[in-house]
Design a protein around this motif. Structure first.
Motif, PDB file in Angstrom:
ATOM      1  N   THR A  55       3.312   2.190   3.478  1.00  0.00           N
ATOM      2  CA  THR A  55       4.274   3.283   3.591  1.00  0.00           C
ATOM      3  C   THR A  55       3.909   4.359   2.584  1.00  0.00           C
ATOM      4  O   THR A  55       2.828   4.320   1.983  1.00  0.00           O
ATOM      5  N   ALA A  56       4.787   5.332   2.405  1.00  0.00           N
ATOM      6  CA  ALA A  56       4.503   6.459   1.516  1.00  0.00           C
ATOM      7  C   ALA A  56       5.767   6.874   0.783  1.00  0.00           C
ATOM      8  O   ALA A  56       6.888   6.479   1.140  1.00  0.00           O
ATOM      9  N   LEU A  57       5.568   7.665  -0.255  1.00  0.00           N
ATOM     10  CA  LEU A  57       6.687   8.154  -1.055  1.00  0.00           C
ATOM     11  C   LEU A  57       7.352   9.370  -0.439  1.00  0.00           C
ATOM     12  O   LEU A  57       8.559   9.557  -0.546  1.00  0.00           O
ATOM     13  N   ARG A  58       6.543  10.227   0.196  1.00  0.00           N
ATOM     14  CA  ARG A  58       7.065  11.474   0.748  1.00  0.00           C
ATOM     15  C   ARG A  58       6.378  11.779   2.077  1.00  0.00           C
ATOM     16  O   ARG A  58       5.265  11.317   2.323  1.00  0.00           O
ATOM     17  N   PRO A  59       7.022  12.571   2.916  1.00  0.00           N
ATOM     18  CA  PRO A  59       6.328  13.018   4.127  1.00  0.00           C
ATOM     19  C   PRO A  59       5.221  13.997   3.776  1.00  0.00           C
ATOM     20  O   PRO A  59       5.335  14.784   2.835  1.00  0.00           O
ATOM     21  N   PRO A  75       8.942   3.617  12.590  1.00  0.00           N
ATOM     22  CA  PRO A  75       8.334   4.951  12.631  1.00  0.00           C
ATOM     23  C   PRO A  75       9.027   5.976  11.756  1.00  0.00           C
ATOM     24  O   PRO A  75       8.387   6.931  11.310  1.00  0.00           O
ATOM     25  N   ALA A  76      10.338   5.813  11.512  1.00  0.00           N
ATOM     26  CA  ALA A  76      11.085   6.834  10.772  1.00  0.00           C
ATOM     27  C   ALA A  76      11.955   6.180   9.718  1.00  0.00           C
ATOM     28  O   ALA A  76      13.027   5.657  10.020  1.00  0.00           O
ATOM     29  N   VAL A  77      11.482   6.201   8.487  1.00  0.00           N
ATOM     30  CA  VAL A  77      12.239   5.709   7.337  1.00  0.00           C
ATOM     31  C   VAL A  77      12.527   6.903   6.433  1.00  0.00           C
ATOM     32  O   VAL A  77      11.618   7.682   6.125  1.00  0.00           O
ATOM     33  N   SER A  78      13.765   7.083   6.060  1.00  0.00           N
ATOM     34  CA  SER A  78      14.081   8.199   5.169  1.00  0.00           C
ATOM     35  C   SER A  78      13.296   8.045   3.874  1.00  0.00           C
ATOM     36  O   SER A  78      13.211   6.949   3.323  1.00  0.00           O
ATOM     37  N   TRP A  79      12.708   9.148   3.411  1.00  0.00           N
ATOM     38  CA  TRP A  79      11.817   9.002   2.256  1.00  0.00           C
ATOM     39  C   TRP A  79      12.544   8.599   0.985  1.00  0.00           C
ATOM     40  O   TRP A  79      11.930   7.962   0.122  1.00  0.00           O
ATOM     41  N   PRO A  80      13.844   8.881   0.780  1.00  0.00           N
ATOM     42  CA  PRO A  80      14.506   8.252  -0.373  1.00  0.00           C
ATOM     43  C   PRO A  80      14.524   6.733  -0.277  1.00  0.00           C
ATOM     44  O   PRO A  80      14.427   6.041  -1.287  1.00  0.00           O
ATOM     45  N   ALA A  81      14.627   6.212   0.958  1.00  0.00           N
ATOM     46  CA  ALA A  81      14.587   4.746   1.127  1.00  0.00           C
ATOM     47  C   ALA A  81      13.200   4.205   0.832  1.00  0.00           C
ATOM     48  O   ALA A  81      13.054   3.145   0.207  1.00  0.00           O
ATOM     49  N   SER A  82      12.158   4.915   1.275  1.00  0.00           N
ATOM     50  CA  SER A  82      10.796   4.446   0.985  1.00  0.00           C
ATOM     51  C   SER A  82      10.494   4.513  -0.503  1.00  0.00           C
ATOM     52  O   SER A  82       9.702   3.725  -1.014  1.00  0.00           O
ATOM     53  N   ASN A  83      11.132   5.450  -1.216  1.00  0.00           N
ATOM     54  CA  ASN A  83      10.949   5.521  -2.662  1.00  0.00           C
ATOM     55  C   ASN A  83      11.518   4.292  -3.360  1.00  0.00           C
ATOM     56  O   ASN A  83      11.092   3.949  -4.463  1.00  0.00           O
ATOM     57  N   PHE A 134       0.863  -1.176   0.000  1.00  0.00           N
ATOM     58  CA  PHE A 134       0.000   0.000   0.000  1.00  0.00           C
ATOM     59  C   PHE A 134       0.904   1.232   0.000  1.00  0.00           C
ATOM     60  O   PHE A 134       1.511   1.559   1.027  1.00  0.00           O
ATOM     61  N   LEU A 135       0.999   1.873  -1.136  1.00  0.00           N
ATOM     62  CA  LEU A 135       1.931   2.987  -1.312  1.00  0.00           C
ATOM     63  C   LEU A 135       1.141   4.291  -1.403  1.00  0.00           C
ATOM     64  O   LEU A 135       0.490   4.570  -2.411  1.00  0.00           O
ATOM     65  N   GLN A 136       1.209   5.063  -0.329  1.00  0.00           N
ATOM     66  CA  GLN A 136       0.481   6.332  -0.267  1.00  0.00           C
ATOM     67  C   GLN A 136       1.358   7.444  -0.822  1.00  0.00           C
ATOM     68  O   GLN A 136       2.580   7.407  -0.690  1.00  0.00           O
ATOM     69  N   ASP A 137       0.750   8.452  -1.407  1.00  0.00           N
ATOM     70  CA  ASP A 137       1.526   9.554  -1.970  1.00  0.00           C
ATOM     71  C   ASP A 137       2.345  10.262  -0.897  1.00  0.00           C
ATOM     72  O   ASP A 137       3.530  10.524  -1.087  1.00  0.00           O
ATOM     73  N   LYS A 138       1.696  10.573   0.226  1.00  0.00           N
ATOM     74  CA  LYS A 138       2.377  11.274   1.317  1.00  0.00           C
ATOM     75  C   LYS A 138       1.874  10.729   2.650  1.00  0.00           C
ATOM     76  O   LYS A 138       0.714  10.339   2.774  1.00  0.00           O
ATOM     77  N   MET A 139       2.759  10.730   3.638  1.00  0.00           N
ATOM     78  CA  MET A 139       2.358  10.291   4.966  1.00  0.00           C
ATOM     79  C   MET A 139       3.438  10.672   5.965  1.00  0.00           C
ATOM     80  O   MET A 139       4.633  10.570   5.663  1.00  0.00           O
ATOM     81  N   SER A 189       3.207  10.035  -9.536  1.00  0.00           N
ATOM     82  CA  SER A 189       3.218  11.224  -8.685  1.00  0.00           C
ATOM     83  C   SER A 189       4.633  11.622  -8.313  1.00  0.00           C
ATOM     84  O   SER A 189       4.888  12.776  -7.981  1.00  0.00           O
ATOM     85  N   ASN A 190       5.561  10.674  -8.387  1.00  0.00           N
ATOM     86  CA  ASN A 190       6.971  10.950  -8.106  1.00  0.00           C
ATOM     87  C   ASN A 190       7.792  10.374  -9.254  1.00  0.00           C
ATOM     88  O   ASN A 190       8.007   9.170  -9.339  1.00  0.00           O
TER      89      ASN A 190
END
Length: 463
Positions: free
Chosen positions: A212-216, A124-132, A82-87, A310-311
């Protein structure tokens, strides 16, 4: 609260596990550039327990890959992403009923899935480049291409526990300052998660789910000012100029008169022109993720919306090395990558795009479909579904001085196909003319003529 937890994360309620981890991060420092990641398995399946990171620790790309590898090595290999645009973690604290107001929670289906899972994992805290990069990591681990789905499509798909599958469900996020709108969108996303999990249960196929999400979704002003590692985009004669964080010096120059990408959808190429958003005064492209040093250079163009991505990113990966045969250093454009929501399409350019290290490279046309200079990495690479085209392309990744390109090494060379055709035609005409002159010079006239008024010329037969 942290001291009351058991060594196993699943020994407390799932909702508490999620929000304890999220609140722990909030209390430890800034969370502007991180996104949460939640992993769980279907009811009745389990994976070895993995210790969650300590409060305040930011999970990078390599550590995230390690978490995923351990989960998929022994866990179900049907992955639902489940990949959300932002979160951001604030979404859980504001809308998840983290302070006892469970009736206001917008994540009942997510909490129920975590409760039924025997081995949930909360990062709780994954760097968003890693989530990408999650899709790419899962694609490599499962050795299968991602399938972008919706609940209606999933209900028609028959999965097999013995065959790995990567099912990606894109979830939107409310844009703007309307908090109620964001709450409604998150509630709708949770309903989608519930529908998908219900369909998976009806098929009785074990699965591993990731949310997770692509960006905060919330980024402070200071964080926005620091995006891109202190680099900014400037135009100098149509080129890009990147600044290093501590000293202003140009390290990469790029120019193209035209830039477009096309995606194959239902046997039709859908083209998107990126020229105006990349070059000129109205350029909106971002350069975060770019880097350069003496031997390697990496230019990343980040776009907000391209086709259904979106990204969307366009990456140029360059390197330089010394070659003994020519006794000089050369640079090559090793790869051009198109990244759509974490899925990478890689084109190899090192065979055709190269120049001396102190030069720039220029070509009238650089494409992967018409006289291609960019070749897909493999026949199974997602690059076969993409087209990229540069017109009047010029790039320099090393030995840049100021904002001017160095002498250009042109892809056409001195003898272009037109010049060769002209030379061959001229040579053929010269040969024909030479042969004709030679034949004319071989003609000889008779030295004696018959005079009708005089005696006839007689030739003795004895001669």
């Amino acid at each position: 609260m942290a001291s009351s937890g058991s060594p196993r994360l699943c020994s407390i309620s799932a909702a508490s596990a999620v929000f304890l981890g999220l609140l722990g991060l909030m209390n430890s420092g800034s969370c502007d550039e991180q996104v949460p990641l939640i992993l769980w398995t279907s009811e009745g399946t389990s994976v070895p327990w993995q210790s969650p990171p300590t409060a305040g620790h930011i999970v990078g790309q390599q550590q995230l890959a390690s978490y995923l590898d351990k989960a998929l090595d022994v866990g179900p290999r049907n992955v639902v992403l489940f990949l959300q645009d932002k979160m951001s973690i604030e979404d859980f604290t504001m809308y998840g009923g983290a302070f006892g107001n469970k009736q206001d929670s917008v994540f009942p289906n997510l909490e129920g899935a975590l409760t039924s899972s025997s081995s949930p994992l909360v990062l709780p805290a994954v760097s968003w480049p890693a989530s990408n990069a999650v899709i790419g990591q899962l694609q490599d681990q499962l050795e299968t291409s991602p399938l972008y789905m919706d609940p209606e499509t999933l209900s028609q798909l028959r999965l097999n526990a013995s065959s790995p599958a990567l099912l990606v469900f894109r979830l939107p996020y409310g844009i703007g300052a309307d908090l109620m709108s964001a709450k409604e969108v998150l509630s709708g996303n949770d309903e989608v998660i519930g529908q998908v999990l219900s369909i998976m249960r009806s098929q009785a196929v074990p699965y591993t789910a990731i949310y997770t999400a692509l960006r905060p979704s919330r980024v402070s002003v200071d964080s926005r000012a620091g995006l891109g590692g202190g680099r900014s985009l400037l135009q100098a004669r149509g080129g890009y100029r990147e600044r290093e964080r501590e000293r202003e010096s140009t390290c990469i120059l790029l120019w193209a008169k035209g830039l477009s990408v096309s995606f194959l959808r239902e046997r039709t190429w859908e083209e998107k022109d990126l020229t105006s958003s990349t070059f000129g005064d109205s350029a909106s492209v971002k350069l975060h993720g770019s880097s350069c040093d003496k031997t390697k250079a990496r230019l990343v163009l980040n776009y907000e919306k391209v086709h259904d991505c979106s990204n969307f990113k366009v990456l140029f990966v360059m390197s330089q090395r010394y070659y003994k045969v020519s006794s000089r250093r050369w640079f090559t454009l090793d790869a051009v990558e198109l990244e759509c929501n974490g899925t990478k399409a890689t084109f190899n350019g090192s065979r055709n795009i190269y120049a001396p290290a102190e030069y720039s490279y220029r070509c009238e046309s650089v494409t992967n479909f018409r006289w291609p200079l960019l070749i897909p990495r493999s026949s199974k690479d997602p690059a076969i579904q993409w087209r990229v085209s540069f017109t009047d392309f010029q790039i320099q990744g090393f030995n840049v001085s100021g904002s001017e390109f160095s002498y250009a090494s042109d892809c056409a060379g001195f003898f272009s196909p037109g010049i060769w055709m002209g030379l061959m035609t001229s040579l053929l005409m010269v040969l024909v003319l030479t042969y004709g002159l030679h034949m004319i010079m071989q003609l000889r006239t008779m030295d004696r003529f018959d005079d009708p008024k005089g005696p006839a010329i007689s030739v003795p037969q004895t001669e």
